[in-house]
Design a protein around this motif. Structure first.
Motif, PDB file in Angstrom:
ATOM      1  N   GLU A  29       2.882 -34.203   5.907  1.00 58.71           N
ATOM      2  CA  GLU A  29       3.696 -35.341   6.340  1.00 58.71           C
ATOM      3  C   GLU A  29       4.354 -35.078   7.695  1.00 58.71           C
ATOM      4  O   GLU A  29       5.322 -34.336   7.802  1.00 58.71           O
ATOM      5  CB  GLU A  29       4.755 -35.654   5.288  1.00 58.71           C
ATOM      6  CG  GLU A  29       4.168 -36.136   3.971  1.00 58.71           C
ATOM      7  CD  GLU A  29       5.231 -36.491   2.953  1.00 58.71           C
ATOM      8  OE1 GLU A  29       6.414 -36.144   3.181  1.00 58.71           O
ATOM      9  OE2 GLU A  29       4.897 -37.126   1.937  1.00 58.71           O
ATOM     10  N   MET A  30       3.813 -35.736   8.713  1.00 62.08           N
ATOM     11  CA  MET A  30       4.416 -35.711  10.043  1.00 62.08           C
ATOM     12  C   MET A  30       4.976 -37.092  10.389  1.00 62.08           C
ATOM     13  O   MET A  30       5.241 -37.388  11.554  1.00 62.08           O
ATOM     14  CB  MET A  30       3.390 -35.261  11.086  1.00 62.08           C
ATOM     15  CG  MET A  30       2.802 -33.878  10.799  1.00 62.08           C
ATOM     16  SD  MET A  30       1.696 -33.263  12.089  1.00 62.08           S
ATOM     17  CE  MET A  30       2.876 -32.718  13.335  1.00 62.08           C
ATOM     18  N   PHE A 394       2.329 -44.237  18.164  1.00 59.99           N
ATOM     19  CA  PHE A 394       2.621 -43.642  16.866  1.00 59.99           C
ATOM     20  C   PHE A 394       3.834 -42.714  17.022  1.00 59.99           C
ATOM     21  O   PHE A 394       4.072 -42.180  18.104  1.00 59.99           O
ATOM     22  CB  PHE A 394       1.431 -42.824  16.341  1.00 59.99           C
ATOM     23  CG  PHE A 394       0.209 -43.647  16.046  1.00 59.99           C
ATOM     24  CD1 PHE A 394      -0.112 -43.994  14.737  1.00 59.99           C
ATOM     25  CD2 PHE A 394      -0.626 -44.086  17.065  1.00 59.99           C
ATOM     26  CE1 PHE A 394      -1.241 -44.743  14.462  1.00 59.99           C
ATOM     27  CE2 PHE A 394      -1.762 -44.839  16.802  1.00 59.99           C
ATOM     28  CZ  PHE A 394      -2.071 -45.171  15.486  1.00 59.99           C
ATOM     29  N   ARG A 395       4.577 -42.535  15.931  1.00 60.62           N
ATOM     30  CA  ARG A 395       5.686 -41.574  15.941  1.00 60.62           C
ATOM     31  C   ARG A 395       5.281 -40.345  15.149  1.00 60.62           C
ATOM     32  O   ARG A 395       4.814 -40.450  14.018  1.00 60.62           O
ATOM     33  CB  ARG A 395       6.957 -42.191  15.334  1.00 60.62           C
ATOM     34  CG  ARG A 395       8.214 -41.368  15.614  1.00 60.62           C
ATOM     35  CD  ARG A 395       9.388 -41.829  14.770  1.00 60.62           C
ATOM     36  NE  ARG A 395       9.203 -41.467  13.360  1.00 60.62           N
ATOM     37  CZ  ARG A 395      10.085 -41.714  12.394  1.00 60.62           C
ATOM     38  NH1 ARG A 395      11.206 -42.348  12.678  1.00 60.62           N
ATOM     39  NH2 ARG A 395       9.842 -41.362  11.148  1.00 60.62           N
ATOM     40  N   LEU A 396       5.506 -39.188  15.753  1.00 60.74           N
ATOM     41  CA  LEU A 396       5.064 -37.922  15.176  1.00 60.74           C
ATOM     42  C   LEU A 396       6.233 -36.950  15.098  1.00 60.74           C
ATOM     43  O   LEU A 396       6.875 -36.650  16.102  1.00 60.74           O
ATOM     44  CB  LEU A 396       3.960 -37.326  16.069  1.00 60.74           C
ATOM     45  CG  LEU A 396       3.293 -36.037  15.607  1.00 60.74           C
ATOM     46  CD1 LEU A 396       2.439 -36.298  14.377  1.00 60.74           C
ATOM     47  CD2 LEU A 396       2.426 -35.471  16.722  1.00 60.74           C
ATOM     48  N   THR A 397       6.523 -36.458  13.900  1.00 57.28           N
ATOM     49  CA  THR A 397       7.620 -35.512  13.704  1.00 57.28           C
ATOM     50  C   THR A 397       7.189 -34.096  14.077  1.00 57.28           C
ATOM     51  O   THR A 397       6.125 -33.636  13.671  1.00 57.28           O
ATOM     52  CB  THR A 397       8.089 -35.533  12.230  1.00 57.28           C
ATOM     53  OG1 THR A 397       8.598 -36.832  11.934  1.00 57.28           O
ATOM     54  CG2 THR A 397       9.167 -34.488  11.978  1.00 57.28           C
ATOM     55  N   LEU A 405       3.609 -27.128  11.596  1.00 60.39           N
ATOM     56  CA  LEU A 405       3.412 -27.901  12.818  1.00 60.39           C
ATOM     57  C   LEU A 405       2.025 -27.669  13.400  1.00 60.39           C
ATOM     58  O   LEU A 405       1.314 -28.624  13.745  1.00 60.39           O
ATOM     59  CB  LEU A 405       4.486 -27.526  13.840  1.00 60.39           C
ATOM     60  CG  LEU A 405       4.371 -28.167  15.234  1.00 60.39           C
ATOM     61  CD1 LEU A 405       4.440 -29.680  15.142  1.00 60.39           C
ATOM     62  CD2 LEU A 405       5.457 -27.624  16.165  1.00 60.39           C
ATOM     63  N   ILE A 406       1.635 -26.425  13.514  1.00 61.85           N
ATOM     64  CA  ILE A 406       0.325 -26.105  14.093  1.00 61.85           C
ATOM     65  C   ILE A 406      -0.807 -26.628  13.230  1.00 61.85           C
ATOM     66  O   ILE A 406      -1.797 -27.181  13.728  1.00 61.85           O
ATOM     67  CB  ILE A 406       0.183 -24.573  14.310  1.00 61.85           C
ATOM     68  CG1 ILE A 406       1.268 -24.070  15.266  1.00 61.85           C
ATOM     69  CG2 ILE A 406      -1.205 -24.238  14.838  1.00 61.85           C
ATOM     70  CD1 ILE A 406       1.315 -24.788  16.594  1.00 61.85           C
ATOM     71  N   ARG A 411      -5.112 -30.779  12.309  1.00 61.42           N
ATOM     72  CA  ARG A 411      -5.663 -31.916  11.558  1.00 61.42           C
ATOM     73  C   ARG A 411      -5.739 -33.169  12.423  1.00 61.42           C
ATOM     74  O   ARG A 411      -6.666 -33.975  12.273  1.00 61.42           O
ATOM     75  CB  ARG A 411      -4.825 -32.169  10.307  1.00 61.42           C
ATOM     76  CG  ARG A 411      -4.867 -31.011   9.313  1.00 61.42           C
ATOM     77  CD  ARG A 411      -4.085 -31.319   8.043  1.00 61.42           C
ATOM     78  NE  ARG A 411      -4.016 -30.146   7.174  1.00 61.42           N
ATOM     79  CZ  ARG A 411      -3.525 -30.156   5.938  1.00 61.42           C
ATOM     80  NH1 ARG A 411      -3.056 -31.295   5.424  1.00 61.42           N
ATOM     81  NH2 ARG A 411      -3.491 -29.052   5.212  1.00 61.42           N
ATOM     82  N   ILE A 412      -4.794 -33.322  13.322  1.00 65.77           N
ATOM     83  CA  ILE A 412      -4.844 -34.453  14.240  1.00 65.77           C
ATOM     84  C   ILE A 412      -6.054 -34.331  15.156  1.00 65.77           C
ATOM     85  O   ILE A 412      -6.744 -35.322  15.446  1.00 65.77           O
ATOM     86  CB  ILE A 412      -3.536 -34.538  15.053  1.00 65.77           C
ATOM     87  CG1 ILE A 412      -2.400 -35.050  14.160  1.00 65.77           C
ATOM     88  CG2 ILE A 412      -3.697 -35.444  16.277  1.00 65.77           C
ATOM     89  CD1 ILE A 412      -1.047 -35.037  14.809  1.00 65.77           C
TER      90      ILE A 412
END
Length: 429
Positions: A29-30, A394-397, A405-406, A411-412
Motif C-alpha cells: 500500500e503506497m 497519482f499520489r504516491l506515499t 519503499l524500494i 513493482r511500479i
C-alpha cells in the motif's frame, strides 16, 4: 427502512465512490497517507504511557466537555510551542474529537446550513467532500486553476471567480496547508490575502494543518530549477494561521478555525485524536464540545498526553521524522527523475503528486494503469480521487520503511513495463 437523508447520502456516496480496483492479497500500500518513519520513536512512548498510567477509572465514560482537562492542558502547551501563535492558546480554545475528519464534520455542521457551500482548492483530499456532503449536505465548491498562480493577486482572483460562480450561499473556505496531495506550502502573504478575502465576504476561514510538523524543507531535486518535469513550490517554511497577526489584518478571529490531528505528524491515524482550535468563538467551541462529548478514547488521551508532556523529547522525535521524510522524498524524486516522470517537489507531508500517466493520459488510460499497478502488487492513489482536473496524476506515499519503499518502486517499474531499471542509493533511513 432508511431515512430520506441517509438514502440521499448513500446515493451521493455511490456516485462519488472510487473506481479503483480492490487490492489483491499481498498488495503493497503506497496509497495510504501514513508516516511509518516516525512510528519507531512514537510507539515506545505511547506503550509506556498506557502501561504506567491506565487506571480502572479510565475504563469509565469520559465526562468532560471538549476533552480531558489534563490532555487539553498539555495540548495547549504543545500548540504554543510548535505553532508560534500570536495569542497564547488556552485549554478553553481547544476541542478534541476522533480525528480531523470528525472535527471538520462537526465544524461544518455548526457553521453551515443544508445547501450551503465551502470553497476548496483542487486537487483536494477526497475526505473533504465526504465530511461536508454525506451527513451535512453542504457542497464543496472547487477553486480551479488553468495555470498555477505566481502571486497573491492571481491566487485571490481564482477564489473570487469561484465565489461569483457558486450556485449556493458560501459560508466559508477550507485551506489544506501543508497541501494534500501536492505536499507544498502556501506563502504567508497568500494566506493573509485569503484571510482578508474571508473578512470582506463575511465567511469562515478553516485551516487544516494536519501535516504542519512534517515540514522537512526543500529537497536536493528542487534545487534544479531547469528541470521542466519538476514543479517547485514558492515556499519551504510552514507558517500556521495561528502565527498570523489577525488584528493587523483587521480580520475577525471569531471566524478563523484550525483543525489538527496526531494522525500524520505522529503516524498515529489509528488513535483517532483530532483538535479544533478556535480562540475567539466560545459559542462555537461549546457547540463542538457538546457534539463530540463521548468520542475520544481515554487510552488515546493517555498516550497522546504523555507524548505532548515532554516537549524536548518531542523536538527530537519530530526532527528525526523530518530528516527521514526528506531522505525518503529524495529517493522517490530520484526514481521519478530517472524515469522522466513529472512531479511536484514536496516540502512537507508523506506523499508525492506524480504524473505516471503522462501528458497524453485520459481517464481510460489512468484506469488501465491502476489495473497494472494492482496486478504488480502495489496500490497507488489515482488523481481522480482528488478531483484533479488533469488525467495522468497519482499520489504516491514515500514515508515507508526503506525495504518497503524500494520494493514498492520495483513493482511500479514492473507495472510501467520500464525498459530501464533504477538503482537506489544506499539506505540512509
Amino acid at each position: 427502512m432508511l431515512s430520506g437523508r441517509m438514502k440521499r447520502g448513500l446515493s451521493w456516496l455511490s456516485d462519488h465512490a472510487s473506481a479503483e480496483p480492490t487490492h489483491p492479497k499481498g498488495v503493497l500500500e503506497m496509497d495510504m497517507a501514513e508516516n511509518w518513519l516516525v512510528r519507531p520513536d512514537v510507539l515506545p512512548i505511547m506503550k509506556d504511557a498506557v502501561e504506567l498510567n491506565l487506571k480502572q477509572q479510565d475504563l469509565s465514560y469520559s465526562q468532560e466537555l471538549g476533552g480531558p482537562p489534563g490532555l487539553l492542558q498539555v495540548s495547549a502547551s504543545f500548540f504554543n510551542h510548535f505553532f508560534s501563535p500570536q495569542v497564547a492558546i488556552l485549554p478553553e480554545h481547544l476541542v478534541t474529537s476522533t480525528g480531523c475528519a470528525s472535527i471538520l464534520e462537526t465544524l461544518i455542521f455548526s457553521i453551515c446550513d443544508t445547501g450551503d457551500g465551502l470553497l476548496l482548492e483542487t486537487p483536494m483530499w477526497d475526505g473533504f467532500a465526504v465530511t461536508s456532503t454525506l451527513r451535512n449536505n453542504v457542497r464543496i465548491c472547487p477553486v480551479r486553476y488553468t495555470r498555477r498562480p505566481t502571486n497573491a493577486a492571481e491566487f485571490i482572483q481564482h477564489y473570487s471567480e469561484a465565489m461569483k460562480n457558486a450556485t449556493c450561499p458560501i459560508r466559508g473556505l477550507i485551506v489544506c496547508n501543508p497541501h494534500n496531495p501536492l505536499g507544498q506550502i502556501y506563502p504567508t502573504v497568500w494566506l493573509e490575502a485569503l484571510l482578508q478575502f474571508c473578512e470582506t465576504h463575511d465567511i469562515h476561514f478553516i485551516s487544516d494543518e494536519i501535516y504542519a510538523l512534517s515540514n522537512f524543507g526543500a529537497t536536493r531535486c528542487s534545487q534544479d530549477v531547469s528541470n521542466p518535469d519538476v514543479v517547485i513550490g514558492l515556499e519551504t517554511k510552514f507558517t500556521s494561521v495561528l502565527a498570523i497577526d489577525l488584528k493587523r489584518l483587521e480580520v475577525d478571529p471569531a471566524r478563523v478555525h484550525i483543525a489538527y490531528s496526531t494522525s500524520k505528524d505522529f503516524g498515529s491515524s489509528g488513535f483517532r485524536l483530532g483538535y479544533l482550535i478556535t480562540q475567539s468563538n466560545p459559542g462555537l467551541r461549546r457547540a463542538l464540545a457538546v457534539l463530540n462529548r463521548f468520542k475520544v478514547s481515554n487510552i488515546s488521551s493517555i498516550a497522546v498526553a504523555a507524548l505532548f508532556s515532554n516537549l524536548q523529547t518531542l523536538e527530537t522525535v519530530l526532527n528525526s521524522s523530518k530528516s527521514r521524510l526528506r531522505i525518503a522524498a529524495e529517493t522517490l524524486e530520484n526514481f521519478l527523475s530517472f524515469h522522466q516522470i513529472a512531479f511536484y517537489s514536496p516540502v512537507a507531508g508523506c506523499f508525492m503528486w506524480a504524473r505516471f500517466g503522462g501528458e497524453l493520459a485520459t481517464k481510460e488510460t489512468d484506469a488501465e494503469l491502476l489495473e497494472k499497478f494492482a496486478a504488480a502488487g502495489v496500490a497507488v492513489a489515482a488523481g481522480s480521487k482528488f478531483n484533479s482536473g488533469e488525467p495522468g496524476w497519482f499520489r504516491l506515499t514515500f514515508a515507508l520503511p526503506w525495504k518497503v519503499l524500494i520494493e514498492g518502486l520495483r513493482r511500479i517499474e514492473i507495472a510501467m513495463e520500464a525498459k530501464r531499471h533504477w538503482i537506489p542509493e544506499k539506505s540512509q533511513l
